[in-house]
Design a protein around this motif. Structure first.
Motif, PDB file in Angstrom:
ATOM      1  N   ARG A 265      -5.159 -12.666 -43.615  1.00  0.00           N
ATOM      2  CA  ARG A 265      -6.183 -12.439 -42.598  1.00  0.00           C
ATOM      3  C   ARG A 265      -6.048 -13.470 -41.469  1.00  0.00           C
ATOM      4  NH1 ARG A 265     -12.485 -12.568 -44.168  1.00  0.00           N
ATOM      5  NH2 ARG A 265     -11.827 -14.617 -44.928  1.00  0.00           N
ATOM      6  N   GLU A 266      -5.769 -14.716 -41.823  1.00  0.00           N
ATOM      7  CA  GLU A 266      -5.578 -15.740 -40.788  1.00  0.00           C
ATOM      8  C   GLU A 266      -4.357 -15.434 -39.930  1.00  0.00           C
ATOM      9  OE1 GLU A 266      -5.318 -19.346 -42.949  1.00  0.00           O
ATOM     10  OE2 GLU A 266      -7.424 -19.338 -43.575  1.00  0.00           O
ATOM     11  N   ARG A 269      -4.745 -12.802 -37.266  1.00  0.00           N
ATOM     12  CA  ARG A 269      -5.349 -13.300 -36.034  1.00  0.00           C
ATOM     13  C   ARG A 269      -4.370 -14.151 -35.230  1.00  0.00           C
ATOM     14  NH1 ARG A 269     -10.814 -15.427 -39.082  1.00  0.00           N
ATOM     15  NH2 ARG A 269     -11.784 -13.397 -39.416  1.00  0.00           N
ATOM     16  N   GLN A 351      -7.614  -5.909 -35.843  1.00  0.00           N
ATOM     17  CA  GLN A 351      -7.348  -7.308 -35.524  1.00  0.00           C
ATOM     18  C   GLN A 351      -6.393  -7.433 -34.344  1.00  0.00           C
ATOM     19  OE1 GLN A 351      -8.717  -9.957 -36.497  1.00  0.00           O
ATOM     20  NE2 GLN A 351      -9.927  -9.241 -38.224  1.00  0.00           N
ATOM     21  N   GLN A 355      -8.265  -9.326 -31.139  1.00  0.00           N
ATOM     22  CA  GLN A 355      -7.856 -10.724 -31.036  1.00  0.00           C
ATOM     23  C   GLN A 355      -9.019 -11.694 -31.285  1.00  0.00           C
ATOM     24  OE1 GLN A 355      -4.673 -12.209 -29.960  1.00  0.00           O
ATOM     25  NE2 GLN A 355      -4.069 -10.261 -30.812  1.00  0.00           N
ATOM     26  N   VAL A 356      -9.443 -11.760 -32.531  1.00  0.00           N
ATOM     27  CA  VAL A 356     -10.561 -12.625 -32.875  1.00  0.00           C
ATOM     28  C   VAL A 356     -10.077 -14.072 -32.916  1.00  0.00           C
ATOM     29  CG1 VAL A 356     -12.285 -13.190 -34.613  1.00  0.00           C
ATOM     30  CG2 VAL A 356     -11.656 -10.807 -34.207  1.00  0.00           C
ATOM     31  N   TYR A 357     -10.733 -14.929 -32.153  1.00  0.00           N
ATOM     32  CA  TYR A 357     -10.376 -16.353 -32.125  1.00  0.00           C
ATOM     33  C   TYR A 357     -11.540 -17.161 -32.673  1.00  0.00           C
ATOM     34  CZ  TYR A 357      -6.476 -15.035 -29.149  1.00  0.00           C
ATOM     35  OH  TYR A 357      -5.347 -14.476 -28.666  1.00  0.00           O
TER      36      TYR A 357
END
Length: 366
Positions: A265-266, A269, A351, A355-357
């Motif tokens: 998951r990391e 991103r 994702q 683009q979740v930051y």
């Protein structure tokens, strides 16, 4: 700088070898299933089949054959002996439960036979347990139900944690809970009920596109089925100790799978431009040191139990030894690779799009 067996930049192609491990897993499942259905079968211990178990300690060591001969003379059905400990003085005596015979009579018969055979070596009875057939059947049903509901709740948890679909997971759980109740009205045995329910769980996860949950469920089913199959080949009796080891294995394997999923998951991103197979390979390689360290220490601790823990805990330790190896392999080659077999998941595509930051200082699992 932490201790690591492998560098974090290793580039082993785990995904490229997944088909070989798929074939090996299918082969092991078929061999175990074949032995259960057409071979020696799955030996059920006293906890599930019913019977009597007596724990006996002699003053001096005795020979196995002499003890077996003495117990055979009692006429108790299905008598067997098992030594535990290293000094040859401690034994577990097992037999089927005769009809209309009280526990006190069983003990008297056993004491009389041992006293006659070993007059100068008195035996002390530390434990006498009697499990009736009905109690054994109830325990077996509850053990199967415990394994199934553990896997089901894990599917719900994975759905919520990694795909943010708690409602879909809750609907799946409610439907399967009701389905188990309705199937129970048909009079099917608990074993068939659990198999049907597991199949329905897999189908629902696939239809609802709960791919992370499906990967975890398939991985856990892989661990349990292969472990049980190998136990049947080794002639190990399945009792409450073995069930406890299987439930421990489910939790252990899930923990390892979650570590890989978290890293995946990391990476989704951090590097959304990479293909899914490259991301899975990257995630498994980055967590490889932690996997080897955890599995290795668990294996060594369980091996010590197996070698020095005595006969009472022997089957538990053996189940855990098999399970640690199988569970580690499933975390690397099954649970993660299932995501690739299912194609780009909705989670993966989403994702890339948004683009979740994370803000500085707020890094964590959400």
């Amino acid at each position: 700088m932490g201790f690591a067996f492998f560098k974090h930049d290793t580039k082993f192609d785990f995904i490229g070898k997944r088909r070989f491990f798929y074939a090996l897993a299918v082969l092991l499942c078929l061999v175990g299933l074949g032995n259960i259905l057409f071979g020696s079968g799955l030996k059920m211990g006293i906890d599930f089949a019913g019977g009597v178990i007596m724990q006996v300690e002699f003053q001096k060591p005795v020979a196995d054959e002499a003890l077996k001969s003495a117990m055979s003379a009692t006429g108790l059905p299905g008598i067997s002996t098992q030594r535990y400990g290293n000094d040859g003085r401690d034994y577990l005596l097992r037999c089927s439960l005769p009809e209309n015979v009280a526990a006190a009579e069983l003990r008297t018969a056993a004491e009389g036979a041992l006293l006659k055979t070993f007059p100068d070596n008195p035996a002390q009875f530390h434990r006498l347990e009697v499990v009736g057939p009905k109690v054994g059947s109830d325990l077996a049903n509850k053990a199967l139900a415990a394994l199934y509901y553990a896997i089901l709740l894990i599917a719900v948890y994975i759905s919520g944690r990694f795909e943010q679909r708690w409602m879909a997971g809750a609907i799946m759980a409610a439907a399967l809970w009701g389905g188990m109740y309705l199937l129970g009205l048909t009079g099917l045995s608990m074993g068939w009920l659990v198999l049907f329910a597991l199949a329905i769980t897999v189908v629902i996860c696939f239809v609802l596109k709960l791919n992370f949950a499906l990967g975890a469920v398939v991985g856990l089913m892989h661990d349990v089925f292969i472990t049980i199959g190998l136990l049947s080949l080794l002639g190990v009796e399945v009792d409450l100790n073995v069930v406890a080891a299987l439930l421990t294995l489910v939790g252990y394997s899930l923990n390892d799978t979650i570590i890989v999923y978290d890293r995946l998951r990391e990476n989704l991103r951090a590097a959304p431009s990479l293909s899914l197979d490259a991301l899975i390979n990257l995630s498994v390689n980055q967590t490889l040191s932690r996997t080897v360290l955890t599995s290795g220490t668990t294996f060594l601790a369980t091996l010590a139990l197996f070698l020095f823990g005595g006969g009472v805990i022997h089957d538990f330790a053996l189940t855990m030894l098999i399970g640690v190896i199988v569970g580690t392999a499933s975390s690397i080659y099954v649970s993660s690779a299932i995501l690739l077999a299912l194609g780009d998941t909705e989670f993966y595509v989403g994702q890339q799009q948004r683009q979740v930051y994370e803000k500085p200082g707020e890094h964590g699992i959400v």
